[in-house]
Design a protein around this motif. Structure first.
Motif, PDB file in Angstrom:
ATOM      1  N   PHE A 102      21.372  71.855 -30.754  1.00 30.56           N
ATOM      2  CA  PHE A 102      22.489  71.460 -29.898  1.00 30.56           C
ATOM      3  C   PHE A 102      22.316  72.040 -28.493  1.00 30.56           C
ATOM      4  O   PHE A 102      22.498  71.334 -27.498  1.00 30.56           O
ATOM      5  CB  PHE A 102      23.815  71.942 -30.512  1.00 30.56           C
ATOM      6  N   LEU A 103      21.964  73.318 -28.424  1.00 29.68           N
ATOM      7  CA  LEU A 103      21.802  73.971 -27.110  1.00 29.68           C
ATOM      8  C   LEU A 103      20.665  73.347 -26.306  1.00 29.68           C
ATOM      9  O   LEU A 103      20.762  73.252 -25.082  1.00 29.68           O
ATOM     10  CB  LEU A 103      21.554  75.469 -27.291  1.00 29.68           C
ATOM     11  N   LYS A 105      19.868  70.332 -26.097  1.00 26.69           N
ATOM     12  CA  LYS A 105      20.354  69.085 -25.501  1.00 26.69           C
ATOM     13  C   LYS A 105      21.542  69.305 -24.559  1.00 26.69           C
ATOM     14  O   LYS A 105      21.866  68.434 -23.761  1.00 26.69           O
ATOM     15  CB  LYS A 105      20.797  68.109 -26.595  1.00 26.69           C
ATOM     16  N   ASN A 106      22.200  70.437 -24.657  1.00 23.26           N
ATOM     17  CA  ASN A 106      23.472  70.617 -23.963  1.00 23.26           C
ATOM     18  C   ASN A 106      23.585  71.863 -23.107  1.00 23.26           C
ATOM     19  O   ASN A 106      24.682  72.382 -22.911  1.00 23.26           O
ATOM     20  CB  ASN A 106      24.615  70.583 -24.996  1.00 23.26           C
ATOM     21  N   THR A 107      22.472  72.338 -22.565  1.00 20.78           N
ATOM     22  CA  THR A 107      22.581  73.471 -21.650  1.00 20.78           C
ATOM     23  C   THR A 107      21.897  73.149 -20.338  1.00 20.78           C
ATOM     24  O   THR A 107      21.253  72.173 -20.170  1.00 20.78           O
ATOM     25  CB  THR A 107      21.934  74.754 -22.225  1.00 20.78           C
TER      26      THR A 107
END
Length: 107
Positions: A102-103, A105-107
């Protein structure tokens, strides 16, 4: 749909990245829940087969036998800081890999 002004169709597709090879073997799972959510745990049927009891500190212990899967992992994540995964260690690893993915893709 009635409020949509424009729709664009993209040919791009999501790439499914396997986070963790799911273990199809059922394993014993033990979760420890905060006393703050005691009524939420004891008043529901969470799995086909499970047991709950209070430990000596007032925490709810839930024991079950389940497969390590995305379903059980997201269920655990939904409890935020109200749950501690006692076992299996492999479930903790599964959730950590989900979080790292998740990180990415989303940081």
């Amino acid at each position: 749909v009635s409020r949509m002004k424009k729709v664009t169709v993209s040919r791009n597709k999501f790439k499914v990245i396997p986070v963790y090879k799911e273990n199809k073997e059922a394993v014993k799972m033990i979760f420890r829940f905060s006393p703050e959510v005691a009524s939420e745990i004891t008043d529901k049927i969470w799995f086909d087969d499970f047991n709950t009891y209070l430990d000596d500190q007032g925490y709810i212990i839930l024991e079950t036998i389940q497969e390590i899967s995305i379903r059980i992992a997201t269920w655990c994540i939904g409890w935020w800081n109200m749950i501690e995964i006692i076992e299996p260690v492999e479930l903790k690893g599964y959730i950590n890999k989900m979080y790292k993915s998740f990180l990415e893709k989303n940081t």
